[in-house]
Motif scaffolding. Structure first.
Motif, short mmCIF file in Angstrom:
data_model
loop_
_atom_site.label_atom_id
_atom_site.label_comp_id
_atom_site.label_asym_id
_atom_site.label_seq_id
_atom_site.Cartn_x
_atom_site.Cartn_y
_atom_site.Cartn_z
N ILE A 495 0.91 -1.11 0.04
CA ILE A 495 -0.03 0.04 -0.14
C ILE A 495 1.04 1.28 0.08
O ILE A 495 0.43 2.05 -0.86
N ILE A 496 1.87 1.29 0.73
CA ILE A 496 2.87 2.34 0.88
C ILE A 496 3.56 2.68 -0.45
O ILE A 496 3.54 3.91 -1.07
N LYS A 497 3.61 1.50 -1.12
CA LYS A 497 4.50 1.67 -2.52
C LYS A 497 3.57 2.09 -3.37
O LYS A 497 3.94 2.94 -4.25
N ILE A 498 2.40 1.71 -3.44
CA ILE A 498 1.44 2.06 -4.51
C ILE A 498 1.19 3.72 -4.25
O ILE A 498 1.04 4.42 -5.00
N ILE A 499 1.07 4.06 -3.08
CA ILE A 499 0.73 5.57 -2.70
C ILE A 499 1.88 6.49 -3.14
O ILE A 499 1.70 7.51 -3.78
N LEU A 500 3.16 5.85 -3.06
CA LEU A 500 4.34 6.54 -3.33
C LEU A 500 4.41 6.65 -4.95
O LEU A 500 4.80 7.79 -5.43
N LEU A 501 4.18 5.62 -5.44
CA LEU A 501 4.41 5.48 -6.85
C LEU A 501 3.09 6.33 -7.55
O LEU A 501 3.50 7.34 -8.54
N GLY A 502 2.07 6.55 -7.01
CA GLY A 502 1.02 7.56 -7.34
C GLY A 502 1.59 8.82 -7.20
O GLY A 502 1.20 9.71 -8.00
N LYS A 503 2.27 9.19 -6.13
CA LYS A 503 2.71 10.51 -6.07
C LYS A 503 3.71 11.10 -6.94
O LYS A 503 3.89 12.14 -7.36
N ILE A 504 4.67 10.00 -7.29
CA ILE A 504 5.66 10.24 -8.12
C ILE A 504 4.97 10.29 -9.70
O ILE A 504 5.35 11.30 -10.30
N ALA A 505 4.08 9.63 -10.05
CA ALA A 505 3.48 10.01 -11.32
C ALA A 505 2.81 11.09 -11.49
O ALA A 505 2.72 11.74 -12.54
N SER A 506 1.99 11.65 -10.22
CA SER A 506 1.35 12.79 -10.37
C SER A 506 2.34 13.98 -10.45
O SER A 506 1.98 15.21 -10.98
N LYS A 507 3.57 13.68 -9.92
CA LYS A 507 4.50 15.04 -9.99
C LYS A 507 5.42 14.94 -11.27
O LYS A 507 6.29 15.76 -11.52
N ILE A 508 5.15 13.77 -12.10
CA ILE A 508 5.88 13.84 -13.36
C ILE A 508 5.33 14.96 -14.07
O ILE A 508 4.19 15.18 -14.58
N ASN A 509 6.22 15.98 -14.96
CA ASN A 509 5.84 17.21 -15.71
C ASN A 509 5.54 16.67 -17.17
O ASN A 509 6.22 16.78 -18.08
N VAL A 510 4.58 15.78 -17.33
CA VAL A 510 3.92 15.59 -18.58
C VAL A 510 3.63 16.53 -19.43
O VAL A 510 4.09 16.68 -20.64
N PHE A 511 3.02 17.76 -18.82
CA PHE A 511 2.86 19.00 -19.77
C PHE A 511 3.95 20.09 -19.20
O PHE A 511 4.36 20.24 -18.29
N THR A 512 4.31 20.69 -20.18
CA THR A 512 5.38 21.63 -20.14
C THR A 512 4.92 22.98 -19.46
O THR A 512 3.60 23.00 -18.93
N GLN A 513 5.74 23.87 -18.82
CA GLN A 513 5.42 24.93 -18.12
C GLN A 513 4.48 25.76 -19.11
O GLN A 513 3.36 26.31 -18.82
N LYS A 514 4.62 25.69 -20.32
CA LYS A 514 3.99 26.42 -21.25
C LYS A 514 2.33 25.71 -21.33
O LYS A 514 1.36 26.29 -21.68
N GLY A 515 2.57 24.33 -21.28
CA GLY A 515 1.25 23.61 -21.50
C GLY A 515 0.40 23.81 -20.13
O GLY A 515 -0.85 24.17 -20.37
N ILE A 516 1.06 23.99 -19.11
CA ILE A 516 0.26 24.10 -17.81
C ILE A 516 -0.41 25.55 -17.85
O ILE A 516 -1.55 25.41 -17.59
N ASP A 517 0.35 26.58 -18.40
CA ASP A 517 -0.26 27.81 -18.40
C ASP A 517 -1.35 28.01 -19.30
O ASP A 517 -2.30 28.56 -19.11
N GLU A 518 -1.50 27.19 -20.45
CA GLU A 518 -2.48 27.20 -21.34
C GLU A 518 -3.60 26.43 -20.92
O GLU A 518 -4.89 26.60 -21.02
N HIS A 519 -3.43 25.40 -20.00
CA HIS A 519 -4.42 24.50 -19.32
C HIS A 519 -5.22 25.51 -18.44
O HIS A 519 -6.64 25.14 -18.44
N VAL A 520 -4.74 26.14 -17.67
CA VAL A 520 -5.57 26.87 -16.76
C VAL A 520 -6.10 28.10 -17.44
O VAL A 520 -7.23 28.35 -16.76
N LYS A 521 -5.82 28.46 -18.38
CA LYS A 521 -6.19 29.41 -19.27
C LYS A 521 -7.59 28.88 -19.94
O LYS A 521 -8.76 29.64 -19.80
#
Length: 636
Positions: A495-521
């Motif tokens: 369970i700890i492993k799954i939670i940690l892997l999920g946090k790492i996956a969510s922290k990977i910058n799939v979208f660039t800074q430019k992409g994140i800025d466009e997303h919020v727009k």
């Protein structure tokens, strides 16, 4: 030491499958909550049997029970009746003398079937439905008991190995013709392959038995000896004494069964030790990997929006297509956009670019209709927007040899072109994602890294599910505390492993800074379009900008809400739009364009795609007939 996570997952998964028998059964159409037998032995050697079936039925026309004809075991079956006792009342079913594979509801048959077996069958009428029913099946077995010099013998298979219905419990009572002098004069043995039953002499004339969970492919067989004086006459008279030979035979089988039980107990102990050792070894490796993953997680930095927006009052990117807007709003790089909304919004965008024209007309019955005309066959401005280009090509094929098509014709073409719609969506998805990468809105390598972590999470979730199942199954009945020594800590580590892997996956910058800025727009624009009528009049943009806004309102599924607000904010918009001839805004304001055109096309497109890729049907109302063995039963 470095250990690959996927190897751990594979080994653990295979191990759990082996422990659990490597088999997961699908839900059956039929399941007996309880199957009870009341058997009364008569002094003429016959046996009256009443079976009570408490059964869950799905997609079944007929239930049946068969008996292999064997004159050495019994002389025949008679006095058959079937009652429906579901609601507490006894409703006798109608008897038919003709065997049929499928019987009419509330009718039953008792006689020789086409397989030369004696069959009791009754119609339940649930070919395409489900219900829980309770039936009482009664019959008399002639000469079921043999009379010997010392003991009378009943040796009867109540359930055969080709009985096709699982049962939670099987219970039974056998009543002798009269009381024995002592209970010890009654000898009983029960036979079943899983060794999961009990049989006892409960009084001087009664035997009770119970099976804890009956699986298909097994049998339930009862053998009893009782004083021969209880049987006055029988068609099976034997001039011999049988007590010693039967005891010898049953003793061999009892010893074999006890040896099997001890073997199973030993294997359960080995399994528990093995699981605890595996949990210890792999748990250590996983703990080491958790430490490594945590260090990586601490060093990672997630892109945050340069500027956050509650509302955004402009198109975030002027060269964006509706498909790109949809994917950027939902942060999709898997190509799972809503094909209906994207197709409908793209047509509006092509109309805005004057590549096509959408006109309102009356059909031959005077009803409102819309006609799409292709103005530019090969527009150069679509060379970079391949997703819009493939939609234009689809539209051109729908027009066939002309340059226009009406709503009815387009919907018909879409509904008849399921494979083409599927290819269209695949092409839009691929090209949309490619353009997002090409515009540096997302990072392909980071996406691949994210996918790897998602696969790892899925693998560890599988291990977790198997581990929990093994824990609560108790390795086929072995007490849970002995298993929990190793497996509970292992589960916590997973369970700890799954939670940690999920946090790492969510922290990977799939979208660039430019992409994140466009997303919020895009998020800000959607929120603004939904709520602009509540804002100050000075914050409302010029009416001409709403032409573009409505394209994206359509792809976000909020066009009707935006139109209602426009009529509130711009009371004279109908005339203004008409006078200035804004492309399709006149249609949207003065006709049922959104409901009749956009929603209709979106629904037709989505339905067509679902039909081409979705699930199909299967057989129903049937059941297997095992052919040669006796003692069977099931549904068909």
């Amino acid at each position: 030491m470095k250990v690959k996570n996927k190897n751990i997952i594979l080994i653990l998964t295979m191990f759990m499958i082996i422990i659990l028998g490597g088999k997961v059964e699908a839900s059956d159409r039929l399941h007996l909550n309880n199957l009870h037998f009341d058997a009364k032995i008569n002094n003429d050697g016959s046996m009256d049997v009443v079976e009570v079936w408490d059964i869950n039925i799905k997609d079944t026309n007929t239930l049946y029970k068969t008996f292999k004809i064997d004159m050495a075991r019994y002389s025949g079956i008679e006095n058959v009746s079937v009652l429906d006792i579901t609601n507490g009342d006894s409703q006798e079913l109608f008897k038919t003398n003709m065997w049929k594979y499928h019987l009419d509801k509330n009718s039953y048959f008792g006689g020789i079937n086409n397989d030369n077996k004696y069959e009791i069958a009754w119609g339940v009428g649930l070919d395409n439905g489900r219900d829980t029913r309770k039936y009482e099946i009664s019959y008399k077995v002639i000469d079921a008991v043999s009379k010997n010099l010392d003991y009378a013998e009943l040796y009867w298979q109540f359930i055969g190995s080709d009985f096709e219905i699982r049962a939670t419990n099987v219970t039974g009572t056998i009543v002798l013709p009269e009381n024995a002098v002592n209970k010890e004069d009654i000898k009983v043995w029960g036979h079943t392959e899983d060794l999961n039953g009990e049989i006892n002499v409960t009084s001087k004339n009664q035997i009770d038995f119970k099976i804890f969970g009956f699986n298909t492919g097994r049998f339930v067989e009862i053998r009893t000896l009782f004083p021969s004086y209880m049987i006055k006459t029988s068609g099976r008279m034997e001039n011999r004494e049988i007590l010693n030979s039967v005891i010898q035979e049953e003793t061999v089988w009892v010893n074999e069964a006890n040896a099997r039980r001890e073997g199973r107990k030993f294997m359960r102990i080995i399994a528990v030790i093995g699981i605890n050792m595996l949990c210890l070894v792999f748990g250590i490796f996983i703990i080491i990997s958790i430490k490594v993953n945590y260090k990586k997680f601490k060093k990672m930095k997630k892109h945050e929006p340069t500027q956050d927006f509650i509302y955004f009052r402009e198109i975030p990117r002027k060269d964006s297509t509706p498909a790109q807007a949809f994917n950027m709003y939902h942060k999709l790089l898997s190509g799972s956009g809503d094909i209906g909304k994207i197709f409908s919004a793209t047509l509006l965008h092509l109309n805005l670019k004057k590549i096509i024209e959408i006109e309102a007309k009356k059909d031959e019955k005077g009803k409102e209709d819309f006609v799409i005309k292709i103005v530019k066959e090969n527009p150069a401005e679509l060379n970079e927007n391949i997703d819009e280009k493939v939609i234009l090509e689809f539209l051109k094929k729908a027009c066939k040899n002309t340059n226009q098509i009406n709503m009815k014709e387009l919907k018909k073409y879409i509904s008849e072109s399921e494979s083409k719609v599927e290819k269209l969506k695949d092409s839009i998805d691929k090209n949309t994602v490619d353009m997002i990468y090409n515009k540096n809105l997302a990072n392909k390598k980071e996406k691949e890294e994210n996918d790897k972590y998602i696969l790892k999470i899925i693998g560890f979730v599988i291990v977790l599910v198997f581990s929990i199942f093994v824990l609560f199954s108790g390795i086929y009945g072995f007490k849970i505390p002995l298993i929990s020594i190793g497996i509970i800590p292992f589960i916590l580590v997973i369970i700890i492993k799954i939670i940690l892997l999920g946090k790492i996956a969510s922290k990977i910058n799939v979208f660039t800074q430019k992409g994140i800025d466009e997303h919020v727009k895009w998020k800000g624009l959607k929120k603004y379009m939904k709520e602009f009528s509540m804002l100050s009049q000075k914050d409302i943009p010029d009416i001409i900008l709403w032409e573009e806004f409505l394209v994206y309102a359509t792809v976000f599924g909020i066009a009707e809400k935006v139109l209602k607000q426009l009529k509130i904010v711009y009371p004279n918009i109908t005339n203004e739009v008409y006078m200035n001839n804004y492309t399709y805004m006149y249609l949207m304001m003065n006709t049922n364009f959104t409901s009749t055109f956009s929603n209709a096309i979106s629904t037709t497109m989505s339905s067509s795609y679902s039909s081409s890729t979705g699930g199909g049907g299967g057989f129903s109302g049937g059941g297997g007939r095992r052919s040669e063995d006796g003692g069977g039963g099931g549904g068909r």
